[in-house]
Scaffold this motif. Structure first.
Motif, PDB file in Angstrom:
ATOM      1  N   PRO A   1       0.822  -1.231   0.000  1.00 11.00           N
ATOM      2  CA  PRO A   1       0.000   0.000   0.000  1.00 11.00           C
ATOM      3  C   PRO A   1       0.846   1.267   0.000  1.00 11.00           C
ATOM      4  CG  PRO A   1      -0.784  -1.553   1.661  1.00 11.00           C
ATOM      5  CD  PRO A   1       0.536  -2.063   1.168  1.00 11.00           C
ATOM      6  N   ALA A   2       2.010   1.223   0.677  1.00 13.15           N
ATOM      7  CA  ALA A   2       2.884   2.398   0.693  1.00 13.15           C
ATOM      8  C   ALA A   2       3.402   2.703  -0.713  1.00 13.15           C
ATOM      9  CB  ALA A   2       4.049   2.169   1.656  1.00 13.15           C
ATOM     10  N   LEU A   3       3.773   1.648  -1.444  1.00 12.94           N
ATOM     11  CA  LEU A   3       4.227   1.835  -2.823  1.00 12.94           C
ATOM     12  C   LEU A   3       3.091   2.358  -3.701  1.00 12.94           C
ATOM     13  CD1 LEU A   3       6.313   1.501  -5.093  1.00 12.94           C
ATOM     14  CD2 LEU A   3       5.565  -0.905  -5.298  1.00 12.94           C
ATOM     15  N   SER A   4       1.895   1.804  -3.526  1.00  9.58           N
ATOM     16  CA  SER A   4       0.733   2.267  -4.290  1.00  9.58           C
ATOM     17  C   SER A   4       0.452   3.732  -4.006  1.00  9.58           C
ATOM     18  CB  SER A   4      -0.495   1.417  -3.949  1.00  9.58           C
ATOM     19  OG  SER A   4      -0.271   0.053  -4.257  1.00  9.58           O
ATOM     20  N   ALA A   5       0.637   4.139  -2.749  1.00 12.47           N
ATOM     21  CA  ALA A   5       0.427   5.536  -2.376  1.00 12.47           C
ATOM     22  C   ALA A   5       1.382   6.446  -3.137  1.00 12.47           C
ATOM     23  CB  ALA A   5       0.624   5.708  -0.868  1.00 12.47           C
ATOM     24  N   ALA A   6       2.653   6.050  -3.187  1.00 16.98           N
ATOM     25  CA  ALA A   6       3.655   6.868  -3.885  1.00 16.98           C
ATOM     26  C   ALA A   6       3.348   6.947  -5.383  1.00 16.98           C
ATOM     27  CB  ALA A   6       5.046   6.274  -3.656  1.00 16.98           C
ATOM     28  N   LEU A   7       2.961   5.810  -5.971  1.00 15.49           N
ATOM     29  CA  LEU A   7       2.673   5.798  -7.408  1.00 15.49           C
ATOM     30  C   LEU A   7       1.443   6.642  -7.742  1.00 15.49           C
ATOM     31  CD1 LEU A   7       3.336   2.030  -8.261  1.00 15.49           C
ATOM     32  CD2 LEU A   7       4.795   3.999  -8.788  1.00 15.49           C
ATOM     33  N   CYS A   8       0.409   6.551  -6.901  1.00 18.60           N
ATOM     34  CA  CYS A   8      -0.802   7.349  -7.140  1.00 18.60           C
ATOM     35  C   CYS A   8      -0.505   8.842  -7.080  1.00 18.60           C
ATOM     36  CB  CYS A   8      -1.879   6.994  -6.110  1.00 18.60           C
ATOM     37  SG  CYS A   8      -2.732   5.439  -6.436  1.00 18.60           S
ATOM     38  N   PHE A   9       0.428   9.231  -6.221  1.00 17.87           N
ATOM     39  CA  PHE A   9       0.746  10.648  -6.081  1.00 17.87           C
ATOM     40  C   PHE A   9       1.647  11.145  -7.212  1.00 17.87           C
ATOM     41  CE2 PHE A   9       3.182  14.237  -4.309  1.00 17.87           C
ATOM     42  CZ  PHE A   9       2.115  15.075  -3.983  1.00 17.87           C
ATOM     43  N   ILE A  10       2.594  10.299  -7.603  1.00 20.90           N
ATOM     44  CA  ILE A  10       3.568  10.720  -8.620  1.00 20.90           C
ATOM     45  C   ILE A  10       2.955  10.711 -10.016  1.00 20.90           C
ATOM     46  CG2 ILE A  10       5.751  10.114  -9.733  1.00 20.90           C
ATOM     47  CD1 ILE A  10       6.632   8.960  -6.996  1.00 20.90           C
ATOM     48  N   ILE A  11       2.219   9.637 -10.337  1.00 25.00           N
ATOM     49  CA  ILE A  11       1.649   9.482 -11.684  1.00 25.00           C
ATOM     50  C   ILE A  11       0.270  10.113 -11.705  1.00 25.00           C
ATOM     51  CG2 ILE A  11       1.001   7.842 -13.477  1.00 25.00           C
ATOM     52  CD1 ILE A  11       3.012   5.888 -12.232  1.00 25.00           C
ATOM     53  N   ARG A  12       0.103  11.167 -12.470  1.00 27.74           N
ATOM     54  CA  ARG A  12      -1.146  11.935 -12.456  1.00 27.74           C
ATOM     55  C   ARG A  12      -2.162  11.471 -13.494  1.00 27.74           C
ATOM     56  NH1 ARG A  12      -0.861  16.255  -8.750  1.00 27.74           N
ATOM     57  NH2 ARG A  12       0.930  15.738  -7.429  1.00 27.74           N
ATOM     58  N   ASN A  13      -1.822  10.504 -14.318  1.00 27.15           N
ATOM     59  CA  ASN A  13      -2.729  10.038 -15.358  1.00 27.15           C
ATOM     60  C   ASN A  13      -3.866   9.210 -14.748  1.00 27.15           C
ATOM     61  OD1 ASN A  13      -3.542   7.785 -17.448  1.00 27.15           O
ATOM     62  ND2 ASN A  13      -2.746   9.519 -18.631  1.00 27.15           N
ATOM     63  N   GLN A  14      -5.108   9.546 -15.100  1.00 27.95           N
ATOM     64  CA  GLN A  14      -6.282   8.887 -14.525  1.00 27.95           C
ATOM     65  C   GLN A  14      -6.315   7.394 -14.829  1.00 27.95           C
ATOM     66  OE1 GLN A  14      -8.598   9.854 -12.496  1.00 27.95           O
ATOM     67  NE2 GLN A  14     -10.324   8.463 -12.784  1.00 27.95           N
ATOM     68  N   LYS A  15      -6.043   7.017 -16.068  1.00 30.98           N
ATOM     69  CA  LYS A  15      -6.091   5.602 -16.452  1.00 30.98           C
ATOM     70  C   LYS A  15      -5.029   4.789 -15.726  1.00 30.98           C
ATOM     71  CE  LYS A  15      -8.144   6.343 -21.020  1.00 30.98           C
ATOM     72  NZ  LYS A  15      -7.988   6.160 -22.485  1.00 30.98           N
ATOM     73  N   VAL A  16      -3.839   5.368 -15.576  1.00 28.29           N
ATOM     74  CA  VAL A  16      -2.774   4.673 -14.850  1.00 28.29           C
ATOM     75  C   VAL A  16      -3.167   4.502 -13.383  1.00 28.29           C
ATOM     76  CG1 VAL A  16      -0.362   4.761 -14.118  1.00 28.29           C
ATOM     77  CG2 VAL A  16      -1.004   5.500 -16.428  1.00 28.29           C
ATOM     78  N   ARG A  17      -3.793   5.546 -12.797  1.00 31.80           N
ATOM     79  CA  ARG A  17      -4.214   5.464 -11.399  1.00 31.80           C
ATOM     80  C   ARG A  17      -5.269   4.375 -11.224  1.00 31.80           C
ATOM     81  NH1 ARG A  17      -4.567  10.403 -10.538  1.00 31.80           N
ATOM     82  NH2 ARG A  17      -6.744  10.793 -11.076  1.00 31.80           N
ATOM     83  N   ILE A  18      -6.171   4.258 -12.162  1.00 29.44           N
ATOM     84  CA  ILE A  18      -7.177   3.186 -12.101  1.00 29.44           C
ATOM     85  C   ILE A  18      -6.488   1.823 -12.117  1.00 29.44           C
ATOM     86  CG2 ILE A  18      -9.046   2.075 -13.375  1.00 29.44           C
ATOM     87  CD1 ILE A  18      -9.919   4.859 -14.300  1.00 29.44           C
ATOM     88  N   ALA A  19      -5.472   1.695 -12.957  1.00 24.45           N
ATOM     89  CA  ALA A  19      -4.723   0.430 -13.031  1.00 24.45           C
ATOM     90  C   ALA A  19      -4.007   0.146 -11.712  1.00 24.45           C
ATOM     91  CB  ALA A  19      -3.723   0.490 -14.181  1.00 24.45           C
TER      92      ALA A  19
END
Length: 661
Positions: free
Chosen positions: A13-31
């Motif tokens: 979850p910590a890694l997912s948190a960092a990725l969600c914050f860094i990557i701003r693309n909606q489709k990538v965040r959904i993935a």
């Protein structure tokens, strides 16, 4: 494999948190959210498999002394940053109490953890211990939590559309959600009371950040209230750590839990345990600390569902249930039961006066958390079984209902119960799921009612607590029945509106309703596999037991005679028949057989609720049909002050009793 799973539960979850914050693309965040959900499900499944294979029903993770020392200093470093950041929040928003409480926590923490003024810090080498109670919490966090984050994908898009935001704040939102999941998993797995305090404070900070997410004046105000009230509990927590270390020479949560059973309920232990209970009271919003959870309802619906219903507030009751064997059968236990029982009846009473659906859910949440605290205070095998089962059933049902209310609010633009009349014609999918969720909190054979029965059975030797439980249970029937009655009201209009929901929202609602049904239908194997081993591990003095047989739960006294129970599968068979029969019968009624009611004028054609009519002057008016809310008896303004005074007095008496004053 066990270490890999443990690290995955925290770091994924910590890694997912960092990725969600860094990557701003909606489709990538959904993935990212979707992949994280599947992986967290797998982590929960992995822990279940390991526990089933474990011969002693426990997974113990030892650390070498050198590694333990490094990790401890890393956590201390993050602790320091946490203190500084919370103090900064207090200064930034000119909230002196937040700054003062942060400083008051920092002083004993620094003297104890850094400078060793109060003696050696006795950290256990078994840094993490997972028993069945911890496993149940991991399941709630790693299954219910990800489902709610999936729901948030569709919900936050609509939420920000209604707020007319030019720049999306979803990256920050999902980052905090995943940080919270990581902290909760760590909190329930750690065996180190000092480490638990660190993760405890992370959940407090996450609560502030998510409540104030919309950055409105009221959101920030309520976020700050949640921060300072939970910081009161944090202050009690750190003082308890210092006392526990000096009194028992250990910070092992497992050893602390067993201390009372080994006859060590003396010295500073009762004081330390009472302070830990107060920390649990604040986190679980017991009276008089309930205002922070009520204010948190301004947050987006996924926040209410995740933090303030299904998981974060469970940290408070988890702590009290975890240490309950240490004070079982003592005066402290009786006082804890009174605090929980009083909260149960007081919150249930005030809920009757509420027409705001989120507030009804909030007060119901406070009431059920009070019931769990009460069961932990009673401290028998049956009451603790009731507490653990209620933690499960309440998490899934209330998480579902918060998501339903959020969906309804997006659909009709209101969260007022009175505006939900005729909802079935406008939002049939959501209405059916909402009603089943409401029934799961109210009627047999769903688990919440069964746990209330268990609590009443075990409270027979404490008359005041028994009175609280009976009154509270009766009052819950009133507010749930009113709401169900409104939401099932259908007009004479034959037409329906086809409900449009995003795939993520529909999938989350479907998944949670399936979990609600499965948990209640399978209450016997759920109890036998996950709850009963934990109850036996507590090694309590009483011999009354629950048995899970025949797809039901049965109460056995010491003479092995069965005194009562529920054959759940039979009840569910009847309910399923009714669920199928009622819509079939309703669909067979021909429109021409329905007589239109007289509404003081010609009925409006486009009204799906059947409440609008054309008044003189061709103006469309609405018939007013409302529930009774009895605000003069159960209103917030009438009761809140007095119940807070009484609850505060009970807690002061509890402290006075354990300190001998």
């Amino acid at each position: 494999m066990d270490w890999y799973l443990l690290l995955a539960a925290i770091l994924l979850p910590a890694l997912s948190a960092a990725l969600c914050f860094i990557i701003r693309n909606q489709k990538v965040r959904i993935a990212i959210v979707s992949i994280s959900t599947v992986l967290l499900f797998a982590v929960a499944g992995g822990f279940i498999a390991l526990m089933v294979k474990s011969p002693d029903g426990k997974l113990v993770f030892h650390m070498e002394h050198s590694v333990l020392e490094v990790v401890s200093w890393v956590i201390k470093g993050f602790d320091l940053l946490l203190f500084c950041y919370i103090a900064y929040i207090g200064l930034k928003h000119k909230k002196a109490i937040v700054f003062i409480l942060s400083v008051l926590q920092f002083i004993p923490w620094a003297l104890f953890e850094v400078f060793g003024v109060f003696g050696k810090v006795n950290e256990p080498e078994s840094a993490f211990v997972i028993d069945y109670l911890a496993l149940i919490m991991i399941m709630l966090v790693s299954i219910i939590g990800p489902i709610i984050t999936v729901f948030a994908i569709g919900y936050m898009k609509e939420h920000e559309h209604h707020l007319h935001l030019k720049v999306s704040r979803q990256p920050r939102f999902f980052m905090i959600l995943f940080i919270f999941l990581a902290a909760m998993n760590a909190l329930v797995m750690t065996n180190n009371l000092s480490w638990m305090y660190f993760f405890w404070e992370i959940t407090t900070l996450c609560s502030f950040l998510l409540i104030s997410h919309d950055a409105t004046e009221i959101a920030i105000k309520n976020g700050l209230r949640a921060l300072w009230i939970n910081s009161v509990g944090g202050l009690a927590f750190i003082i308890a750590i210092v006392l526990m270390n000096s009194g028992l020479n250990t910070l092992s949560i497992q050893e602390i839990s067993e201390a009372g059973m080994q006859g060590a309920f003396a010295g500073v232990l009762p004081i330390a345990l009472s302070l830990l209970c107060i920390a649990g009271f604040t986190k679980s919003a017991q009276f008089p600390f309930q205002s922070w959870l009520l204010g948190a309802m301004v947050a987006p619906t996924p926040v209410s569902a995740l933090l303030h219903s299904s998981t974060m507030v469970k940290a408070g009751v988890y702590l009290v249930v975890r240490i309950s064997p240490a004070f079982a059968g003592t005066v402290l236990g009786q006082m804890v039961a009174i605090v929980g029982g009083f909260t149960f009846v007081a919150a249930s009473a005030i809920a009757i006066s509420q027409s705001n659906a989120k507030k009804v859910l909030a007060y119901s949440t406070i009431a059920n958390l009070g019931l769990i605290i009460c069961c932990a205070g009673i401290g028998t095998r049956i009451s603790l079984a009731a507490a653990i089962l209620l933690m499960i059933f309440h998490a899934v049902s209330k998480g579902l209902l918060f998501l339903c209310v959020g969906t309804i609010e997006l659909g009709i633009g209101s969260r007022d119960i009175e505006d939900m009349q005729g909802l079935f014609k406008r939002m049939p999918f959501t209405t059916v799921i909402t009603v089943i969720g409401q029934i799961s909190m109210l009627l047999p054979p769903f688990g919440v009612l069964i746990t209330k029965w268990m609590a009443i059975e075990t409270a027979v030797h404490q008359p005041l607590v028994l009175l609280f439980l009976i009154l509270g249970s009766a009052l819950t029937v009133v507010f749930w029945s009113k709401w169900i009655g409104i939401i099932l009201t259908m007009s004479y209009k034959p037409k329906y509106t086809r409900e449009k929901l995003s795939f993520s929202m529909k999938a989350a609602l479907s998944a949670l309703i399936a979990v609600v049904m499965a948990a209640s239908i399978g209450i016997a194997p759920l109890y036998n596999q996950f709850v009963k081993p934990q109850i036996l591990a507590f090694k309590l003095a009483d011999k009354e037991v629950l048995t899970g047989t025949g797809m039901g739960i049965w109460l056995q006294k010491v003479d092995a005679a069965v005194y009562g129970g529920f054959a759940s599968i039979m009840f569910f068979a009847v309910i399923l028949v009714l669920m199928v029969a009622i819509p079939v019968i309703a669909n067979r009624i021909k429109p021409n057989r329905l007589k239109t009611p007289y509404l003081c004028g010609a009925n409006a054609d486009e009204d799906l609720r059947g409440l609008e009519f054309i008044s003189p002057g061709d103006k469309i008016d609405t018939v007013v049909v409302r529930n009774y809310y009895m605000e003069n008896v159960f209103g917030e303004k009438k009761l809140t002050f007095w119940v807070n005074v009484v609850a505060g007095a009970v807690i002061i008496i509890m402290l006075g009793v354990v300190t001998g004053l």
